[in-house]
Design a protein around this motif. Structure first.
Motif, PDB file in Angstrom:
ATOM      1  N   PHE A   1       0.848  -1.188   0.000  1.00  0.00           N
ATOM      2  CA  PHE A   1       0.000   0.000   0.000  1.00  0.00           C
ATOM      3  C   PHE A   1       0.889   1.244   0.000  1.00  0.00           C
ATOM      4  O   PHE A   1       2.040   1.199   0.444  1.00  0.00           O
ATOM      5  CB  PHE A   1      -0.899   0.017   1.236  1.00  0.00           C
ATOM      6  N   ASP A   2       0.350   2.334  -0.494  1.00  0.00           N
ATOM      7  CA  ASP A   2       1.124   3.577  -0.440  1.00  0.00           C
ATOM      8  C   ASP A   2       1.081   4.148   0.977  1.00  0.00           C
ATOM      9  O   ASP A   2       0.299   3.717   1.824  1.00  0.00           O
ATOM     10  CB  ASP A   2       0.617   4.594  -1.470  1.00  0.00           C
ATOM     11  N   ASN A   3       1.956   5.105   1.238  1.00  0.00           N
ATOM     12  CA  ASN A   3       2.030   5.764   2.535  1.00  0.00           C
ATOM     13  C   ASN A   3       1.615   7.217   2.351  1.00  0.00           C
ATOM     14  O   ASN A   3       2.456   8.086   2.089  1.00  0.00           O
ATOM     15  CB  ASN A   3       3.453   5.678   3.089  1.00  0.00           C
ATOM     16  N   PRO A   4       0.313   7.483   2.412  1.00  0.00           N
ATOM     17  CA  PRO A   4      -0.170   8.824   2.057  1.00  0.00           C
ATOM     18  C   PRO A   4       0.347   9.906   3.006  1.00  0.00           C
ATOM     19  O   PRO A   4       0.405   9.709   4.226  1.00  0.00           O
ATOM     20  CB  PRO A   4      -1.691   8.680   2.149  1.00  0.00           C
TER      21      PRO A   4
ATOM     22  N   SER B   1      -5.018   4.447   2.648  1.00  0.00           N
ATOM     23  CA  SER B   1      -3.938   3.919   1.825  1.00  0.00           C
ATOM     24  C   SER B   1      -4.505   3.223   0.589  1.00  0.00           C
ATOM     25  O   SER B   1      -5.554   2.569   0.647  1.00  0.00           O
ATOM     26  CB  SER B   1      -3.086   2.931   2.621  1.00  0.00           C
TER      27      SER B   1
END
Length: 269
Positions: A188-191, A198
């Motif tokens: 997952f991205d790290n917003p 995410s």
């Protein structure tokens, strides 16, 4: 009345193969057969769920095929419960150590204190009936007693109809329908904006057959070694089939000895 005269084969065995040696040979034959190298089939299903970076014109900024960062933090390792349990509980610390080793060996970097990760990784594992990638992609595994599997009729889609005509495709469909051991690694991205959820970037599902007899503790190293080179990559085939040596014990056989304490029975005249 049947002829009581022993056959030629019986007379030759009685003359040249003492009974004790015959027993030893009979025991050795299965050991020789089973000494052949066995392998276990490992399936890898890799998907880039966020392909936006794959189409970037500036290829120098793309750290991998999927175009996502490789500085990671592992946020979860979880067992997916199912009706049928694993034959042994998994040592999650050992599983985590294997994942870190394979990530580091494939160009990923674990965060250090004060560093922000590019991606957040979650690993899940267990056993179950996986969605058949050769039919229709609706998920990874049917969970729970009340789960209703989705049935897809072969030939319902034009692309699948073409695939079904290719050599070995029906065999792939049947093999993929069996229950599997699985390890799934999801990124997952790290917003920066903590109010935003995410977004999934990529996922890799690694499977092996025969969960009724195979110990995931023993297979995890081979499974993650097969899957890690495909992290953040979109493979061309629907599933990649690999083979690895099957972990097993061995038997040491000493020097055969002939036991002549029981003489060879003489055929009745």
């Amino acid at each position: 009345m049947q002829d009581a005269t022993p056959s030629l084969a019986t007379r030759l065995r009685a003359r040249f193969i003492p009974s004790g040696l015959a027993l030893v040979l009979a025991l050795l034959v299965p050991l020789v057969v089973h000494a052949q190298a066995d392998v276990v089939g490992i399936g890898v299903r890799a998907y880039v769920t966020d392909p936006s970076h794959m189409w970037s014109k500036d290829k120098s900024k793309i750290p991998g095929d999927g175009g996502h960062g490789k500085v990671y933090a592992i946020v979860a390792v979880s067992y997916v419960p199912a009706e049928q349990k694993l034959i042994r509980p998994v040592d999650e610390n050992a599983l985590l150590a294997i994942l870190v080793r394979e990530l580091d060996s494939n160009g990923f970097t674990r965060i250090v204190k004060g560093q922000k990760p590019d991606i957040l990784l979650a690993m899940s594992y267990g056993r179950g009936l996986m969605t058949n990638p050769y039919l229709n992609d609706t998920g990874e595994v049917n969970l729970g007693v009340d789960a209703i599997p989705t049935v897809t009729i072969p030939g319902a889609f034009s692309v699948q109809l073409v695939d079904e005509k290719s050599p070995g495709y029906e065999q792939k469909i049947q093999k993929a329908a069996y229950e599997k051991l699985f390890i799934r690694v999801t990124a997952f991205d790290n917003p920066k904006d903590k109010s935003r959820k995410s977004k999934m970037l990529w996922k890799t599902v690694i499977v092996a057959d025969d969960p009724e007899h195979m110990d995931l503790n023993n297979l995890a190293g081979q499974m993650l070694a097969a899957g890690a080179p495909r992290f953040d990559k979109q493979i061309r085939d629907k599933a990649l089939e690999l083979f690895a040596p099957l972990p097993r014990g061995h038997v040491n056989v000493g020097t055969p000895e002939v036991d002549d304490s029981n003489p060879t029975p003489q055929a009745k005249k």
